[in-house]
Design an enzyme around this catalytic site. Structure first.
Site, PDB file in Angstrom:
ATOM      1  N   LYS A 112      44.036  33.601  45.308  1.00 54.65           N
ATOM      2  CA  LYS A 112      44.459  33.437  46.697  1.00 54.65           C
ATOM      3  C   LYS A 112      45.885  33.957  46.933  1.00 54.65           C
ATOM      4  O   LYS A 112      46.219  34.347  48.043  1.00 54.65           O
ATOM      5  CB  LYS A 112      44.397  31.965  47.109  1.00 54.65           C
ATOM      6  CG  LYS A 112      43.072  31.262  46.868  1.00 54.65           C
ATOM      7  CD  LYS A 112      41.953  31.804  47.721  1.00 54.65           C
ATOM      8  CE  LYS A 112      40.747  30.884  47.818  1.00 54.65           C
ATOM      9  NZ  LYS A 112      40.077  30.572  46.546  1.00 54.65           N
TER      10      LYS A 112
HETATM   11  C1  LIG Z   1      38.693  30.491  46.422  1.00 58.16           C
HETATM   12  C2  LIG Z   1      38.177  30.567  45.045  1.00 58.16           C
HETATM   13  C3  LIG Z   1      36.872  31.003  44.786  1.00 58.16           C
HETATM   14  C4  LIG Z   1      35.903  31.346  45.885  1.00 58.16           C
HETATM   15  O1  LIG Z   1      36.307  32.438  46.629  1.00 58.16           O
HETATM   16  P1  LIG Z   1      35.627  32.782  48.020  1.00 58.16           P
HETATM   17  O2  LIG Z   1      36.408  33.909  48.537  1.00 58.16           O
HETATM   18  O3  LIG Z   1      35.745  31.546  48.846  1.00 58.16           O
HETATM   19  O4  LIG Z   1      34.228  33.110  47.735  1.00 58.16           O
HETATM   20  C5  LIG Z   1      36.481  31.118  43.473  1.00 58.16           C
HETATM   21  N1  LIG Z   1      37.310  30.805  42.460  1.00 58.16           N
HETATM   22  C6  LIG Z   1      38.563  30.380  42.655  1.00 58.16           C
HETATM   23  C7  LIG Z   1      39.411  30.032  41.498  1.00 58.16           C
HETATM   24  C8  LIG Z   1      39.039  30.242  43.962  1.00 58.16           C
HETATM   25  O5  LIG Z   1      40.289  29.823  44.165  1.00 58.16           O
END
Ligand SMILES: *Cc1c(COP(=O)(O)O)cnc(C)c1O
Length: 469
Positions: A112
């Site tokens: 993120k």
């Molecule tokens: C947010 C997240 C996901 C999922 O990602 P999306 O874009 O919501 O599909 C998977 N793994 C981790 C570690 C995340 O932080």
């Protein structure tokens, strides 16, 4: 470049307007009116660019006329300056045709950060230019919230409120949020699950008076400008493996369908992506969708990969819009059906098209533990539980003949193993250490607001605490 809503009743509007409003006024999500395309020659010319230069080149196609590539490159260089690997998103060979794209080199050690660090700068720029202030409201299943609080804290023009499901995020995730105590940054623990948090955010965005009065904005993955920086690492990984001549597949651990949708956009832009592998944990609504052609909401079942413990995939609406031939009226009808009944199904012809690009796998907690243990023992790499779900899907897609022989598969490693210490310790017998910049995290002071799972409780908190306007 203009943006329209997946529900056909908002836009066209420009990049900056789409950035600042996040969710469209008709309840839909913004998408570009069409996808810009790079030729093979243009893709070949991207080899050798720095990560920030690549980011500028790719994202400029979406900010056309509003921000030039050079300025985007400077913003990306600033956003990623503090990352702890000079490659920003390094690619490691795991075994056979499997490569791991490490997306955990930012401040909160999950992918993120790649989007959020850019987004904070994009917001700052846009708000400064128009002398506005904003309230950012988001829901998180763990990693979005810490990345958002980390990126947006301490900015004069912005108050940020992040809702998380109390007790359903890992201790490290929780402390990463509650230890941000800068002015204007608020971690909000909600008595409920992630879908409750997300529903509250949607409800408050649909209350237009409130939305306008505080200049509400979204930074969860429904914001188009958050997808843009995620497209970049699909390019960097594919280029490293020989694109445009070489086709590449990606395996993406997914919950909200944001990261994998960024891969879809990269493919629409001309990147030679052979296949996108959707990897779910036991909350497998997306996997069931690709298998059965029907989306059916069930209860969330907490797993070892909590950032994917989701039953309503907010970004899926973007793919739905594409699969329905970009028909906003039909997309709105299907989404209304889903909201009312918890299910919808698509025609077989549509599913044939969907399956020509996407494959889907699921992995339960026992499988996740086994994958972490095996990859650690056999390949010497310690995966976090989310990354393990993706690597396992990549292994199965190779083994079951889903991919042409010798297609490189990039499994996205979405978090550092130390973010999910319990699961990793259970699998390997060793507690993974936090990176140096987070070594004292669990001793840092905290601040949390605790609220009931209702839109009015959250609204009251925002009105009481916000500094701006
Ligand atoms: C947010 C997240 C996901 C999922 O990602 P999306 O874009 O919501 O599909 C998977 N793994 C981790 C570690 C995340 O932080």
């Amino acid at each position: 470049m203009k943006y329209i809503s997946t529900r056909g009743n908002d836009g066209p509007l420009g990049y900056e307007e789409a950035l600042l409003s996040g969710l469209a006024r008709d309840g839909g999500l913004y998408l570009p009116t069409s996808y810009p395309r790079f030729s093979d020659k243009e893709i070949a010319a991207m080899r050798g660019l720095s990560y920030a230069e690549l980011a500028g080149l790719v994202m400029a196609r979406f900010t056309d006329g509003e921000i030039e590539a050079d300025e985007l490159t400077a913003m990306a260089a600033d956003a990623y300056a503090g990352f702890d690997d000079p490659a920003v998103a390094p690619l490691r060979h795991l075994t056979g045709d499997i490569h791991v794209l490490e997306l955990f080199h930012g401040p909160t050690i999950a992918f993120k950060d790649y989007a959020m660090q850019f987004l904070a700068r994009a917001f700052d720029r846009a708000l400064r230019r128009s002398a506005q202030q904003a309230v950012i409201l988001g829901a998180t299943s763990g990693d979005t919230g810490s990345a958002a609080l980390e990126a947006f804290q301490g900015r004069d023009a912005i108050d940020v409120f992040i809702l998380f499901p109390e007790g359903r995020v890992s201790p490290v995730q929780q402390r990463q949020m509650t230890s941000v105590i800068a002015e204007g940054a608020h971690a909000v623990a909600v008595h409920g699950d992630f879908d409750d948090c997300q529903a509250i955010v949607k409800q408050l965005f649909n209350q237009h008076d409130f939305r306008d009065s505080v200049n509400l904005s979204a930074v969860n993955s429904i914001n188009w400008a958050r997808l843009m920086p995620q497209i970049v690492y699909y390019f960097s990984a594919a280029l490293a493996l020989g694109a445009p001549q070489q086709k590449v597949a990606f395996s993406v651990p997914t919950g909200n369908f944001g990261n994998v949708f960024a891969g879809y956009v990269a493919r629409q832009m001309g990147l030679p992506i052979e296949r996108l592998i959707v990897a779910s944990n036991q909350n497998d609504i997306l996997t069931r969708f690709f298998e059965q052609g029907a989306m059916r909401r069930e209860a969330v079942n907490p797993s070892l990969s909590p950032s994917m413990d989701i039953q309503v995939s907010s970004n899926f609406e973007r793919l739905l819009f594409e699969l329905l031939g970009r028909d906003g009226v039909e997309t709105a009808r299907v989404m209304a059906d889903f909201a009312a009944t918890g299910k919808f199904s698509l025609l077989e012809a549509v599913m044939v098209e969907a399956r020509s690009l996407f494959s889907a796998y699921r992995l339960d907690d026992a499988g996740t533990i086994a994958e972490i243990a095996n990859t650690s023992r056999d390949d010497g790499m310690v995966l976090d539980p989310h990354s393990a779900v993706g690597v396992s899907a990549a292994r199965r897609a190779i083994a079951d003949g889903t991919l042409p022989d010798r297609t490189p598969v990039v499994a996205l490693a979405c978090a550092h193993p130390a973010k999910f210490q319990d699961a990793v310790e259970q699998a390997t017998g060793t507690l993974p250490a936090l990176p140096a910049h987070l070594a004292d995290l669990m001793q840092r002071p905290e601040r949390t607001h605790l609220v009931e799972a209702s839109d009015s409780a959250v609204k009251a908190l925002v009105l009481e605490r916000k500094r701006s306007l």
